[in-house]
Design an enzyme around this catalytic site. Sequence first.
Site, mmCIF file in Angstrom:
data_model
loop_
_atom_site.group_PDB
_atom_site.id
_atom_site.type_symbol
_atom_site.label_atom_id
_atom_site.label_comp_id
_atom_site.label_asym_id
_atom_site.label_seq_id
_atom_site.Cartn_x
_atom_site.Cartn_y
_atom_site.Cartn_z
ATOM 1 N N ARG A 1 0.614 -1.850 -0.043
ATOM 2 C CA ARG A 1 -0.562 0.522 -0.075
ATOM 3 C C ARG A 1 0.852 1.541 0.068
ATOM 4 N NH1 ARG A 1 -2.839 -4.148 1.829
ATOM 5 N NH2 ARG A 1 -0.940 -4.343 2.599
ATOM 6 N N THR A 2 1.629 1.475 1.078
ATOM 7 C CA THR A 2 2.346 2.824 0.762
ATOM 8 C C THR A 2 3.013 3.167 -0.532
ATOM 9 O OG1 THR A 2 2.613 2.072 2.988
ATOM 10 C CG2 THR A 2 3.986 3.780 2.050
ATOM 11 N N LYS B 1 27.415 -3.602 -0.975
ATOM 12 C CA LYS B 1 28.775 -3.200 -0.834
ATOM 13 C C LYS B 1 28.872 -2.171 -0.037
ATOM 14 C CE LYS B 1 27.974 -2.760 -5.762
ATOM 15 N NZ LYS B 1 28.680 -1.512 -7.113
ATOM 16 N N ARG C 1 11.528 3.673 3.823
ATOM 17 C CA ARG C 1 10.937 2.592 4.448
ATOM 18 C C ARG C 1 12.527 2.100 5.057
ATOM 19 N NH1 ARG C 1 5.761 -1.049 4.176
ATOM 20 N NH2 ARG C 1 4.994 1.002 5.037
#
Length: 315
Positions: free
Chosen positions: A56-57, A86, A107
């Site tokens: 959703r986000t 890395k 996020r």
Amino acid sequence: MRLRHVLSTKQFLDIPVLNHIFNLAADMEQMDWQGNLPQSCRGKILAAVFYEPSTRTRFSFETAMLKLGGNVITTESAGHFSSATKGETLGDTIQIMGGYADIIVLRHPMKDASKAAAESSLVPLINAGDGNGEHPTQALLDMFTIRKELGRLDNISVALVGDLLYGRTVHSLVHLLAVFPGVKIYLVSPKQLSLPEEFLSHLREKHVHFEELSELNPVLDKVDVLYVTRVQKERFATLEEYDAVKDSYVIDKAVLSRLSADAIIMHPLPRVNEISPEVDADERAAYFRQAKNGLYIRMALLHMIAVSHDELREV
Ligand code: NCD
């Protein structure tokens, strides 16, 4: 109102500010229906940098940006598909992304990651969930949903149910609920998953009436909003600890029969077993409408950021 970073709901502890955002989101919904959305993000690029899964986000942010005339560059599983593998630091990644994009949506699994990232960011940065910290845009869409469904945000009784320890949506939501007069909060969780002290003390400071309990039954005929959350499996140290609490509360037809007739059931989703699919057909099940509202709240926020950014450039 100018807006740059969106990191915590503590930025929005003001009724006129919240009403401004909710009114703008309502306008966005209306204009979307009419097909005349402002193209305030034209020529701008949003970078969606997600180190944790999302449906959703991420998709609603991307849709919001595209509908406002902007463009999107995106990576899910940023931990695997970016230079993080890395050994690049989050600060370096964010600084680089700010050279390509006009807005970053982040996020990350670490609490306070977005606050730290914003310090390295050349452009506005939005917290789309930082570990067991906060998820401010979810809480804004939750409040917008309550306002739409109940017609008010003051004098409401809300039960927050499930994983109050790790659930970041709840952490962001308690700040916003505490802004409105006459709000009563029932914190329903197993003892091991109770709301952390920092949020309890915020409620005490704001003189919000709240109660902590581990049983759901006593609150069912008292609440206007039953806000159910997923037990956050990914935050537990061991599977045994998760298994011990995972199905503590299940909303099914039997629960529905005891819930007030005009209450609503919300859930930030995804659900696992907390809400049985047999509940979906009930008018009180608001969680799919809630998810749709995320699009309009995110449009409102992107619009505000884009407009503020243009003003700042003009100065
Ligand atoms: C929530 C999250 O990521 O915190 N999901 C969402 O954004 N709607 C809730 C969850 O994952 O349980």
